[in-house]
Design an enzyme around this catalytic site. Structure first.
Site, PDB file in Angstrom:
ATOM      1  N   GLY A 125       3.958  -4.411   4.260  1.00  0.00           N
ATOM      2  CA  GLY A 125       4.113  -5.805   3.872  1.00  0.00           C
ATOM      3  C   GLY A 125       3.719  -6.809   4.935  1.00  0.00           C
TER       4      GLY A 125
ATOM      5  N   LYS B 164       0.852  -1.196   0.000  1.00  0.00           N
ATOM      6  CA  LYS B 164       0.000   0.000   0.000  1.00  0.00           C
ATOM      7  C   LYS B 164       0.876   1.230   0.000  1.00  0.00           C
ATOM      8  CE  LYS B 164       0.887   1.197   4.466  1.00  0.00           C
ATOM      9  NZ  LYS B 164       1.615   2.441   4.871  1.00  0.00           N
TER      10      LYS B 164
ATOM     11  N   ASP C   4      -2.780  -1.330  10.477  1.00  0.00           N
ATOM     12  CA  ASP C   4      -2.960  -1.324   9.026  1.00  0.00           C
ATOM     13  C   ASP C   4      -3.646  -2.579   8.497  1.00  0.00           C
ATOM     14  OD1 ASP C   4      -1.750   1.124   8.867  1.00  0.00           O
ATOM     15  OD2 ASP C   4       0.133   0.399   8.015  1.00  0.00           O
TER      16      ASP C   4
ATOM     17  N   GLY D 165       9.503  -0.667   5.165  1.00  0.00           N
ATOM     18  CA  GLY D 165       9.628   0.452   4.253  1.00  0.00           C
ATOM     19  C   GLY D 165       8.433   1.371   4.205  1.00  0.00           C
TER      20      GLY D 165
END
Length: 284
Positions: A105, A14, A140, A101
């Site tokens: 993930g 995302k 998330d 990052g």
């Protein structure tokens, strides 16, 4: 039930197209407003249903146990406990997204695990119920279960589906790991961006309130962002370290990727308002 193999469940990355920090709550969490969009760049998971509650994970990652691995197994265990399911699974993770990052993930891997095993174990939970499990694993996770680009408020759990443009992105991955916890604990993080309506936000210049702080603390992020800004409107996603530039055409993004210094890694991917995970689920 006999063992069955189900292949190619995507766990997409995302981007936070904007990220505003509105306040810090008494419990330490932060009130925020952000716009999530998926991109067509994914980890992939394969599942084999087992007749016993055993859970086993295989990964192509070099580290023995990574955060995403833990979340995958926690997700599977949480679904077993919520539904009293006596089945298990052998899981294979093909890890393609960079760790830490700001691409989500690990959360995406957990969401795909919940959605896939809910289908394969026939546990019958709704996406809303899966989202409740997911929220306990990470803020998330629900957006990946929801499966659509979304405007998020609160600590990220209040979701409203939206349909922003689906451009091409060049995503660059500076070789540094940014600690999300340290960013949100830093006294210099802006925490007073006014809350705005979705309509106002969609028609305003987009920004990431974490970007200035992270760029200051991590020179490699600042350097990478400065390079990308020479070619396209660019921002950081999440708390970094990944940054992204927006392009109208795939070839434009690929042309810039070809100029990338050897010290920086990156990839080109298309924005997607419908998650690749939802498209895979529809095949069942």
């Amino acid at each position: 039930m006999t063992a069955s193999l189900s292949l190619g469940w995507p766990a997409p990355a995302k981007l936070n197209l904007f990220l505003h920090i509105n306040a810090q709550r008494h419990d330490g969490y932060h009130e925020l407003q952000t716009l999530f969009q998926f991109i067509e760049h994914c980890d992939y998971l394969d599942f084999k249903v087992l007749d016993t509650p055993k859970l086993k994970l295989h990964s192509n990652m070099s580290s023995a146990v990574a955060d995403s691995d833990n979340l995958i197994l926690k997700a599977a265990k949480s679904l077993q406990q919520r539904t009293d399911c006596q089945l298990g699974a052998e899981i294979w993770l093909d890890k393609r997204l960079p760790m830490g990052g700001g691409l989500g993930g690990g959360s995406s891997d957990a969401a795909t695990t919940l959605v896939a095993l809910n289908q394969l174990w026939e546990t019958g939970l709704s996406l809303r119920e899966l989202g409740e499990i997911g929220l306990k694993l990470g803020a998330d996770v629900p957006v990946f279960i929801n499966g659509f680009s979304a405007f998020a408020e609160g600590v990220g759990e209040k979701l409203q589906n939206v349909e922003p443009a689906e451009p091409w992105y060049l995503v660059l991955t500076p070789q540094v790991h940014v600690s999300t916890a340290e960013v949100f604990q830093d006294p210099d993080l802006p925490r007073n961006t006014p809350k705005l309506s979705l309509e106002s936000l969609m028609n305003s210049p987009w920004q990431n309130d974490c970007q200035t702080l992270v760029a200051k603390r991590y020179p490699q992020v600042a350097k990478t962002l400065a390079w990308l800004l020479e070619y396209a409107p660019s921002r950081m996603t999440g708390t970094g370290a990944c940054v992204f530039g927006q392009f109208e055409q795939e070839q434009e993004a690929k042309d810039v990727l070809a100029k990338l210094p050897a010290s920086i890694q990156g990839f080109v991917a298309k924005g997607a308002n419908i998650s690749p995970l939802m498209l895979r689920l529809a095949q069942c």
